[in-house]
Each structure stands twice: as C-alpha cells, then as structure tokens.
Design a protein around this motif. Structure first.
Motif, mmCIF file in Angstrom:
data_model
loop_
_atom_site.group_PDB
_atom_site.id
_atom_site.type_symbol
_atom_site.label_atom_id
_atom_site.label_comp_id
_atom_site.label_asym_id
_atom_site.label_seq_id
_atom_site.Cartn_x
_atom_site.Cartn_y
_atom_site.Cartn_z
ATOM 1 N N ASN A 128 0.816 -1.215 0.000
ATOM 2 C CA ASN A 128 0.000 0.000 0.000
ATOM 3 C C ASN A 128 0.851 1.267 0.000
ATOM 4 O OD1 ASN A 128 -2.508 -1.433 0.154
ATOM 5 N ND2 ASN A 128 -2.086 -1.808 2.326
ATOM 6 N N ALA A 129 2.163 1.090 -0.236
ATOM 7 C CA ALA A 129 3.129 2.202 -0.256
ATOM 8 C C ALA A 129 3.258 2.883 1.098
ATOM 9 C CB ALA A 129 2.772 3.222 -1.337
ATOM 10 N N GLU A 130 2.895 2.179 2.162
ATOM 11 C CA GLU A 130 3.068 2.674 3.520
ATOM 12 C C GLU A 130 4.294 2.005 4.146
ATOM 13 O OE1 GLU A 130 1.438 5.032 5.039
ATOM 14 O OE2 GLU A 130 0.064 5.341 3.367
ATOM 15 N N PRO A 131 5.026 2.703 5.022
ATOM 16 C CA PRO A 131 6.213 2.101 5.640
ATOM 17 C C PRO A 131 5.875 0.787 6.355
ATOM 18 C CG PRO A 131 6.141 4.449 6.079
ATOM 19 C CD PRO A 131 4.831 4.105 5.441
ATOM 20 N N ASP A 132 6.708 -0.209 6.131
ATOM 21 C CA ASP A 132 6.556 -1.518 6.781
ATOM 22 C C ASP A 132 7.319 -1.466 8.103
ATOM 23 O OD1 ASP A 132 6.610 -4.174 7.579
ATOM 24 O OD2 ASP A 132 6.820 -4.944 5.538
ATOM 25 N N ALA A 133 6.618 -1.024 9.153
ATOM 26 C CA ALA A 133 7.274 -0.729 10.430
ATOM 27 C C ALA A 133 7.978 -1.945 11.014
ATOM 28 C CB ALA A 133 6.253 -0.177 11.419
ATOM 29 N N GLN A 134 7.362 -3.129 10.935
ATOM 30 C CA GLN A 134 7.963 -4.322 11.522
ATOM 31 C C GLN A 134 9.232 -4.722 10.783
ATOM 32 O OE1 GLN A 134 6.809 -5.527 14.427
ATOM 33 N NE2 GLN A 134 8.708 -6.713 14.409
ATOM 34 N N TYR A 135 9.195 -4.637 9.458
ATOM 35 C CA TYR A 135 10.380 -4.945 8.638
ATOM 36 C C TYR A 135 11.513 -3.977 8.960
ATOM 37 C CZ TYR A 135 13.227 -5.758 4.447
ATOM 38 O OH TYR A 135 14.264 -6.046 3.576
ATOM 39 N N ILE A 136 11.175 -2.686 9.024
ATOM 40 C CA ILE A 136 12.193 -1.665 9.303
ATOM 41 C C ILE A 136 12.849 -1.927 10.659
ATOM 42 C CG2 ILE A 136 12.546 0.806 9.742
ATOM 43 C CD1 ILE A 136 10.146 1.280 7.783
ATOM 44 N N LYS A 137 12.033 -2.186 11.662
ATOM 45 C CA LYS A 137 12.556 -2.429 13.007
ATOM 46 C C LYS A 137 13.469 -3.642 13.035
ATOM 47 C CE LYS A 137 11.059 -3.034 17.802
ATOM 48 N NZ LYS A 137 9.895 -3.029 18.723
ATOM 49 N N SER A 138 13.038 -4.733 12.426
ATOM 50 C CA SER A 138 13.817 -5.966 12.440
ATOM 51 C C SER A 138 15.148 -5.807 11.721
ATOM 52 C CB SER A 138 12.991 -7.084 11.797
ATOM 53 O OG SER A 138 13.763 -8.252 11.638
#
Length: 439
Positions: free
Chosen positions: A151-161
């Motif tokens: 959805n072109a929104e930041p993937d917060a869990q991926y970024i954190k990991s």
C-alpha cells in the motif's frame, strides 16, 4: 540513542559538511540521517525529464555539470589524498550509473533509481570524512532496511527488524550514518518516501529503535510563530504539542514535513527542531505533553480554491453531504476546510487538477460557485472550546480583513480563516501584532 537528521542546506557545501561533522562527532553514538546536498534532487529531476523526452544530450550535459559541482566539493572537503580518491570513486560510480540510463528506455522505475543517487553520494562523502577525522562511523544503507508495503506505507515491523539487526553487527561504532528519503518498495525496487521524506525517515528510524529523541536540523532556529518571509521579528516557539505541529506543518510551516509527525507521536518520541547555523539555539521541542494554554503560532496555505454548492434540496435531506464528498473522493481530491448551512456547503481544495470534472459533477446537486486565489490562515494553539476568548482574539485581529470562511471546532488546536490572496500579508501581520506582540 538519538536520531539526528540534517537537510540539504545543512550538507550543501564542503564548509557545511565540516560543520555538521564537528557537531555529530561531539554528540556521541547516534544515528545520522542525511538528505542530498541542496539542489541535487531538483537537478536529478531535471535529468530524468530530459531522459523521458529522449533528450540524451541534455541529460548528459546536466549530469556533467552536477558531477563538476561534486568534484569541487570533494576537493574542498578532504585534506588527505586517499580520502579524495575514495570519495571520487564513490561519487563517480553514482554518476556513471546515471549515464547508463541514457542508452535504454526510461520509465518511472529508472527515475526513482536516479533520484536515489543524491542521498547515496552525500552519505558516502560524510562517512569518508568522518573516517578522516578519526571517527569510527558506520554507513547503514537505507535500502537494506527501509521498506514500504504493497500500500506504499512504511513496513514498520520490517524496518525495526532489519535496522536493529544491522546495529547489532556494529556495536563498537562511534556513530551511524544513513540516507533519508530513499527506500525499497514491497517488490524490492528502489523507491522513495516522496519529497521531504528525510524527515519521515528520521521519524521511522526513531520509532524502530525507540529513540530518546529525534532532532531535525535545518537552517532556521525552530518553528516560528509566524512566517518570517512576510512578518518581521518573528520568534521561535519553544514547545508545541504534536497536534499543534501537525496543523502548522500541513498549513504551510515548511520547516517540518507533515508526515514526520505521526511515527514519533504514536511512539511518544520527542522531536526537536534545531538550526545548524546556530547549534546553541534552543529550537522548538515537539512532544505529547500538554503545553500552556495559549495561542502558539500562525501559518498560511496558498493556492486555495473555495467551492460553494447551494441547493434547496439540501434542506433536511440526509445523504446530501455524502454525495458531495463522494465527488471529491472519485476525483482523488482532498478537502481542507468545510462549512455548512441549511441550504449550502462551502469547502476548499488546494489542487485544481480535476476541478472542471468536479464542478460538472457537483452541478447535479445545486448551484455551484467558486473563488480562486484564496489563502487559508491557520491560527494554532490550545483552542479547546472551554478555553474562552482565544477564538475571539483571532477573529478580532482580522476585523479589517474580508473573511470568506471560518473553520473552528474540528480540532482542539486550530482555527482557520479563508481570505483573499491580496489580504494574506496584512492578515499575517495583524495576527502577529494582536496575538504575540501585545502579550
């Protein structure tokens, strides 16, 4: 650990880069987010436009001019010859990559790869300079951890990991440097967080590592209580609630990108706006704590079009507003302000791209009139309705200005006035004189 973001003007020359390097070296083990050197992204857009038009010569000439600017910066930045050689190799690699696109079909995907080169070059140059100063900095490629979803929104869990895994590999580093703005999308392609996205990068990183604070460094000492381009003797606001900052950012305070607010707000991470030219200045602190009961600042949003739909059928008719809103939704046009009466509704938009089609659809419901070249003046502060008198002060300050619309009550932090373009500067100065200078 803190996240420190430096915009394009802060790294816009060799001298500025040296000042930033000194500042971050003294601050300890933090994550540093850098934009491209000022003017670079605009030039990369220009190169892309040449390539879209298949003007290969124009693209190559512009690439050569930009490369010459970077070579000049490299020569002024480094003392050691080996640093100059390494930086030249990194930067030339980026420019040669840009030249490779002059041979093939050029699409939006290739444009995004070209737009990424600015941040890749500025971070490489800063990392090499920090090494020359004897600082053990580590370059964390944003393309290895910053990703958006389908959805072109930041993937917060991926970024954190991914980010925390990278940090765990370099626990002995003095500091970390990464790129703002750029990312990969859900399909692994190079993408970006849109213009102003370096603020967003800093906020997303801050949320991913649960940072102590996010610092946004620019060339102005915090968010001012009015627009210094049109009003003399404005002052920086010491503290703002996240909601107040969001209102100001949306309605024209350009120092902070509106999207930056949400990740920091949700994770309760303070954001501090600071000035690289005056690092000792207090700047503006933005947080979730309730601040003093007061009007804080004024901002203006230009290029507004007001649309009025008048219809006798609206009287007591449920579903009328839904139909009106569906017109704007179908044409992907956002609404800024709205006011209603028994027989009509007035609203504003800041994008006329689909205006003719919108007006055609709205005429099915009633008589439609428009006013162009309008400006939204936004007064921000603790404006809950129980705090009596603040809205009256703002309205009284504008008693000499014709007001097309007023919006109050939709937010606890904002009252907005729609005025003519020619009244903008006078309105901003009247508000400044009445709200801030006569305290």
């Amino acid at each position: 650990m803190k996240v420190l973001k430096f915009g394009g003007t802060s790294v816009g020359s060799a001298e500025r880069m040296k000042e930033v390097a000194k500042l971050i070296a003294e601050r300890g083990r933090n994550i540093i987010v850098l934009s491209a050197m000022s003017g670079t992204t605009n030039t990369l857009v220009e190169i892309s436009e040449y390539l879209y038009k298949k003007n290969v010569d124009g693209a190559k000439e512009t690439i050569n001019q930009l490369e010459a600017k970077y070579m000049k910066t490299i020569n002024a930045l480094y003392e050691k010859e080996e640093s100059k050689i390494e930086a030249t190799r990194e930067v030339k690699s980026c420019f040669n990559y840009m030249r490779s696109f002059t041979k093939d079909i050029f699409t939006l995907f290739e444009e995004k790869e070209i737009l990424a080169q600015g941040e890749l070059m500025s971070t490489a140059m800063m990392n090499i300079y920090m090494a020359e100063l004897g600082c053990k900095s580590v370059l964390l490629p944003a393309l290895d951890f910053m990703r958006t979803d389908k959805n072109a929104e930041p993937d917060a869990q991926y970024i954190k990991s991914k980010l925390n895994a990278l940090l765990d590999k370099h626990t002995d580093a003095d500091l970390y440097i990464t790129q703002g703005y750029i990312c990969r999308n859900a399909y692994g392609e190079i993408d970006n967080l849109q213009r102003g996205g370096s603020d967003y990068t800093a906020s997303l990183i801050g949320a991913a590592i649960n940072a102590e604070e996010i610092e946004i460094w620019t060339d102005i000492d915090g968010m001012h209580n009015n627009d210094p381009r049109f009003v003399e003797n404005t002052d920086p606001v010491e503290e703002l609630h996240f909601e107040e900052a969001a209102e100001l950012a949306y309605f024209g305070a350009k120092i902070l990108h509106p999207t930056c607010i949400l990740p920091a707000k949700l994770n309760n991470i303070p954001v501090r706006l600071l000035n690289t030219m005056q690092p000792e200045a207090k700047g503006t602190l933005i947080h979730n704590a309730q601040t003093s009961c007061a009007i804080k600042a004024v901002a203006a949003k230009d290029n507004i079009t007001a649309i009025k739909i008048k219809s006798g059928r609206m009287l007591l008719a449920y579903g009328f507003l839904r139909k009106v809103f569906e017109v704007f939704e179908s044409h992907q046009t956002a609404i800024d302000m709205i006011t209603t009466s028994e027989v009509g509704v007035s609203l504003t938009i800041d994008n006329e791209r689909n205006l003719d089609a919108i007006l055609d659809d709205l005429r099915k419901f009633g008589t439609v009139t428009i006013d162009r070249d309008m400006v939204i003046i936004c007064v921000v502060g603790d404006l809950e309705w129980q705090n009596r008198g603040f809205e009256a002060k703002a309205m009284d300050a504008l008693r000499e200005i014709p007001i097309r619309m007023i919006s109050y009550g939709g937010s606890n932090y904002n009252i907005s006035f729609l005025v003519r373009k020619e009244d903008k500067v006078k309105a901003l100065n009247l508000l400044s004189d009445n709200l801030f200078k006569n305290k």
